[in-house]
Design a protein around this motif. Structure first.
Motif, PDB file in Angstrom:
ATOM      1  N   VAL A 191       8.094  -0.354   4.050  1.00 60.38           N
ATOM      2  CA  VAL A 191       8.849   0.969   4.159  1.00 60.38           C
ATOM      3  C   VAL A 191       7.649   2.068   4.527  1.00 60.38           C
ATOM      4  CG1 VAL A 191       7.967   1.142   1.361  1.00 60.38           C
ATOM      5  CG2 VAL A 191       9.735   2.842   2.524  1.00 60.38           C
ATOM      6  N   VAL A 192       8.145   3.063   5.360  1.00 57.59           N
ATOM      7  CA  VAL A 192       7.138   3.802   5.883  1.00 57.59           C
ATOM      8  C   VAL A 192       6.450   4.696   4.856  1.00 57.59           C
ATOM      9  CG1 VAL A 192       8.694   4.388   7.974  1.00 57.59           C
ATOM     10  CG2 VAL A 192       8.895   5.817   5.791  1.00 57.59           C
ATOM     11  N   TRP A 193       5.393   5.251   5.378  1.00 52.28           N
ATOM     12  CA  TRP A 193       4.655   6.141   4.525  1.00 52.28           C
ATOM     13  C   TRP A 193       5.180   7.648   4.401  1.00 52.28           C
ATOM     14  CZ3 TRP A 193       0.636  10.230   5.432  1.00 52.28           C
ATOM     15  CH2 TRP A 193      -0.073  10.531   4.229  1.00 52.28           C
TER      16      TRP A 193
ATOM     17  N   PRO B 226       4.314  10.625   1.299  1.00 52.69           N
ATOM     18  CA  PRO B 226       3.897  10.844   0.024  1.00 52.69           C
ATOM     19  C   PRO B 226       4.739  11.764  -0.749  1.00 52.69           C
ATOM     20  CG  PRO B 226       2.725  12.389   1.735  1.00 52.69           C
ATOM     21  CD  PRO B 226       3.833  11.624   2.527  1.00 52.69           C
TER      22      PRO B 226
ATOM     23  N   ASP C 221       1.087   1.877  -9.242  1.00 56.43           N
ATOM     24  CA  ASP C 221       1.886   2.415  -8.312  1.00 56.43           C
ATOM     25  C   ASP C 221       2.157   1.445  -7.357  1.00 56.43           C
ATOM     26  OD1 ASP C 221       3.208   4.464  -6.837  1.00 56.43           O
ATOM     27  OD2 ASP C 221       1.596   5.252  -5.829  1.00 56.43           O
TER      28      ASP C 221
ATOM     29  N   GLY D 211       3.106   0.316  -3.522  1.00 53.26           N
ATOM     30  CA  GLY D 211       3.246   1.129  -2.549  1.00 53.26           C
ATOM     31  C   GLY D 211       2.195   2.570  -2.523  1.00 53.26           C
ATOM     32  N   ALA D 212       1.064   2.237  -2.571  1.00 54.71           N
ATOM     33  CA  ALA D 212       0.163   3.289  -3.174  1.00 54.71           C
ATOM     34  C   ALA D 212      -0.119   4.640  -2.059  1.00 54.71           C
ATOM     35  CB  ALA D 212      -0.971   2.823  -3.722  1.00 54.71           C
TER      36      ALA D 212
ATOM     37  N   LYS E   5      -2.310   9.069  -4.142  1.00 53.31           N
ATOM     38  CA  LYS E   5      -2.178  10.147  -5.010  1.00 53.31           C
ATOM     39  C   LYS E   5      -1.456  10.048  -6.318  1.00 53.31           C
ATOM     40  CE  LYS E   5       0.664  13.476  -3.557  1.00 53.31           C
ATOM     41  NZ  LYS E   5       1.035  14.690  -2.824  1.00 53.31           N
ATOM     42  N   ILE E   6      -0.627   8.989  -6.537  1.00 45.54           N
ATOM     43  CA  ILE E   6      -0.029   8.782  -7.926  1.00 45.54           C
ATOM     44  C   ILE E   6      -0.979   8.197  -8.716  1.00 45.54           C
ATOM     45  CG2 ILE E   6       1.832   7.799  -9.248  1.00 45.54           C
ATOM     46  CD1 ILE E   6       3.726   8.435  -7.046  1.00 45.54           C
TER      47      ILE E   6
ATOM     48  N   TYR F 203      -0.072  -2.178   1.086  1.00 49.74           N
ATOM     49  CA  TYR F 203      -0.291  -3.498   2.102  1.00 49.74           C
ATOM     50  C   TYR F 203      -1.252  -2.961   3.402  1.00 49.74           C
ATOM     51  CZ  TYR F 203       1.096  -7.195   4.704  1.00 49.74           C
ATOM     52  OH  TYR F 203       0.979  -8.459   5.545  1.00 49.74           O
TER      53      TYR F 203
ATOM     54  N   MET G 264      -4.927   2.381   5.064  1.00 47.07           N
ATOM     55  CA  MET G 264      -4.301   3.301   3.966  1.00 47.07           C
ATOM     56  C   MET G 264      -4.963   2.964   2.679  1.00 47.07           C
ATOM     57  SD  MET G 264      -2.336   5.532   3.882  1.00 47.07           S
ATOM     58  CE  MET G 264      -0.747   6.009   4.299  1.00 47.07           C
TER      59      MET G 264
ATOM     60  N   ASP H 274       0.420  -7.095  -1.274  1.00 49.52           N
ATOM     61  CA  ASP H 274       1.872  -6.988  -1.055  1.00 49.52           C
ATOM     62  C   ASP H 274       2.456  -6.989  -2.417  1.00 49.52           C
ATOM     63  OD1 ASP H 274       4.411  -7.376  -0.562  1.00 49.52           O
ATOM     64  OD2 ASP H 274       4.036  -8.964   1.037  1.00 49.52           O
TER      65      ASP H 274
ATOM     66  N   PHE I  56       5.204  -7.586  -3.380  1.00 47.46           N
ATOM     67  CA  PHE I  56       6.218  -8.838  -3.815  1.00 47.46           C
ATOM     68  C   PHE I  56       5.312  -9.855  -4.136  1.00 47.46           C
ATOM     69  CE2 PHE I  56       8.793  -5.877  -1.500  1.00 47.46           C
ATOM     70  CZ  PHE I  56      10.096  -5.756  -2.289  1.00 47.46           C
TER      71      PHE I  56
ATOM     72  N   TYR J 236       7.790   4.427  -4.948  1.00 48.44           N
ATOM     73  CA  TYR J 236       8.790   5.425  -3.961  1.00 48.44           C
ATOM     74  C   TYR J 236       8.612   4.458  -2.820  1.00 48.44           C
ATOM     75  CZ  TYR J 236       9.610   9.437  -0.799  1.00 48.44           C
ATOM     76  OH  TYR J 236      10.262  10.237  -0.189  1.00 48.44           O
TER      77      TYR J 236
HETATM   78  C1  LIG Z   1       6.926   6.051   0.636  1.00 48.91           C
HETATM   79  S1  LIG Z   1       5.331   5.518   0.784  1.00 48.91           S
HETATM   80  C2  LIG Z   1       4.772   6.101  -1.034  1.00 48.91           C
HETATM   81  C3  LIG Z   1       3.229   6.121  -1.367  1.00 48.91           C
HETATM   82  C4  LIG Z   1       2.826   6.708  -2.728  1.00 48.91           C
HETATM   83  N1  LIG Z   1       3.434   5.710  -3.601  1.00 48.91           N
HETATM   84  C5  LIG Z   1       3.591   8.177  -2.928  1.00 48.91           C
HETATM   85  O1  LIG Z   1       4.683   8.170  -3.732  1.00 48.91           O
HETATM   86  O2  LIG Z   1       2.901   9.202  -2.345  1.00 48.91           O
HETATM   87  C6  LIG Z   1       5.118   3.757   0.435  1.00 48.91           C
HETATM   88  C7  LIG Z   1       3.988   3.192   0.789  1.00 48.91           C
HETATM   89  O3  LIG Z   1       4.371   1.643   0.436  1.00 48.91           O
HETATM   90  C8  LIG Z   1       3.310   0.842   1.476  1.00 48.91           C
HETATM   91  N2  LIG Z   1       4.130  -0.452   1.789  1.00 48.91           N
HETATM   92  C9  LIG Z   1       5.157  -0.686   2.360  1.00 48.91           C
HETATM   93  N3  LIG Z   1       5.457  -2.092   2.073  1.00 48.91           N
HETATM   94  C10 LIG Z   1       4.427  -2.648   1.108  1.00 48.91           C
HETATM   95  C11 LIG Z   1       4.332  -3.770   0.628  1.00 48.91           C
HETATM   96  N4  LIG Z   1       5.261  -4.811   0.805  1.00 48.91           N
HETATM   97  N5  LIG Z   1       3.386  -3.924  -0.200  1.00 48.91           N
HETATM   98  C12 LIG Z   1       2.480  -2.765  -0.665  1.00 48.91           C
HETATM   99  N6  LIG Z   1       2.804  -1.573  -0.050  1.00 48.91           N
HETATM  100  C13 LIG Z   1       3.755  -1.551   0.993  1.00 48.91           C
HETATM  101  C14 LIG Z   1       3.544   1.749   2.729  1.00 48.91           C
HETATM  102  O4  LIG Z   1       2.640   1.487   3.622  1.00 48.91           O
HETATM  103  C15 LIG Z   1       3.531   3.274   2.160  1.00 48.91           C
HETATM  104  O5  LIG Z   1       2.182   3.548   2.220  1.00 48.91           O
END
Ligand SMILES: C[S@@+](CC[C@H](N)C(=O)[O-])C[C@H]1O[C@@H](n2cnc3c(N)ncnc32)[C@H](O)[C@@H]1O
Length: 288
Positions: free
Chosen positions: A49-51, A53, A76, A78-79, A83-84, A101, A105, A128, A130, A143
């Motif tokens: 998923v894209v970033w 915040p 959190d 996908g951090a 910020k969370i 991941y 970042m 990851d 998962f 998110y």
């Molecule tokens: C929509 S952003 C949310 C960021 C943060 N949780 C927030 O709410 O501000 C999703 C984040 O998940 C990361 N991501 C995507 N796939 C992932 C994975 N399989 N494992 C860990 N992080 C992942 C992306 O790089 C991105 O930074």
């Protein structure tokens, strides 16, 4: 598969962009999580998923709704820029771990935690979601995307009963939220992981009945069922409520009196009591 992911990313970007338009923060303000070493761009691709915040106001409301406190360990998933996790440590006194991941970042998020002065209790793992183990979490924030929430759902449902989950924007399919959070046009969702109570429970010590049993059906936190007392036919439970590991229900006893039960579920055992009675009010149950 790649096409699906791009499609999902596109959907996410459109939904997120629409909700970002509603935010008081501008898109430029949303890139503030960067520093001289790394400047992430809102909407940049991530593994699944894209970033984008979460907005500051929704972060606060999500953590308030989950009643995050100093005894919590928040993950959190996908951090992003952290910020969370950082807010959980700085404003709510919790320990927090962000799983991200993207290595650049993740490194940025760790630097952000250091700059915020919370590096003693906020860590960012490059990994990851998962594959990493988050089974010790007491609170989970996410998110992600609807299909990723669904993919994580079986793992989330196996977390300790009482673990709180909060998402930005996306639901968990047919697992209804316990609460919906509204924040300046953005929506969050809140769940408490329920204990698994389904099945037949043999009850010992209830109102002196040698044989008593409960048959429970369950759909996430919604529970129904019947109680059988001695040779009487089974009768429906009334007002059944499951919150984490606490099960409450009422039933009509052999004298047609309404009885109130509170039980604590401990795996295949339950410790229970009849509320409002003054002696012999405790009984226990064992799942068959
Ligand atoms: C929509 S952003 C949310 C960021 C943060 N949780 C927030 O709410 O501000 C999703 C984040 O998940 C990361 N991501 C995507 N796939 C992932 C994975 N399989 N494992 C860990 N992080 C992942 C992306 O790089 C991105 O930074």
């Amino acid at each position: 598969m790649n096409m699906m992911r791009s499609l999902a990313a596109l959907t996410f970007t459109v939904i997120s962009s629409l909700s970002l338009l509603n935010l008081t923060h501008s898109a430029t303000a949303q890139t503030k999580g960067g520093d001289q070493l790394y400047q992430p761009q809102v909407g940049q691709p991530g593994k699944d998923v894209v970033w984008v915040p979460t907005g500051d106001e929704l972060v606060t409301k999500m953590l308030q709704t989950a009643k995050v406190g100093k005894d919590d360990l928040l993950y959190d998933l996908g951090a992003g820029d952290g910020k969370i996790a950082i807010a959980a440590g700085r404003e709510f006194g919790a320990r927090a771990i962000g799983i991200e991941y993207n290595p650049e970042m993740a490194a940025l998020a760790q630097r952000n935690a250091e700059r915020a002065g919370v590096a003693d209790r906020v860590k960012i793992i490059r990994g990851d979601i998962f594959k990493e183990d988050f089974s010790k979490a007491t609170v989970i924030t996410m998110y992600l995307l609807p299909d990723l929430n669904l993919k994580l759902r079986p793992t989330l449902l196996k977390l300790k009963p009482g673990t709180r989950l909060v998402t930005n924007s996306f639901t968990m399919g047919d697992w209804e939220p316990d609460q919906v959070i509204n924040s300046s046009g953005n929506t969050g969702y809140f769940w408490v992981v329920p204990a698994q109570v389904e099945g037949r429970w043999m009850l010992k010590g209830l109102e002196g009945h040698a044989v008593a049993s409960l048959d429970l059906t369950q759909r996430y936190q919604r529970v129904g069922g019947t109680i059988s007392l001695g040779s009487n036919p089974p009768q429906p439970l009334l007002g059944v409520d499951l919150n984490a590991d606490e099960l409450r229900f009422r039933y009509l006893d052999s004298a047609n009196q309404l009885q109130n039960v509170r039980a604590t579920i401990k795996g295949n055992r339950m410790d229970a009591e009849l509320l409002g009675t003054y002696s012999n009010n405790r009984f226990d149950g064992m799942r068959q």
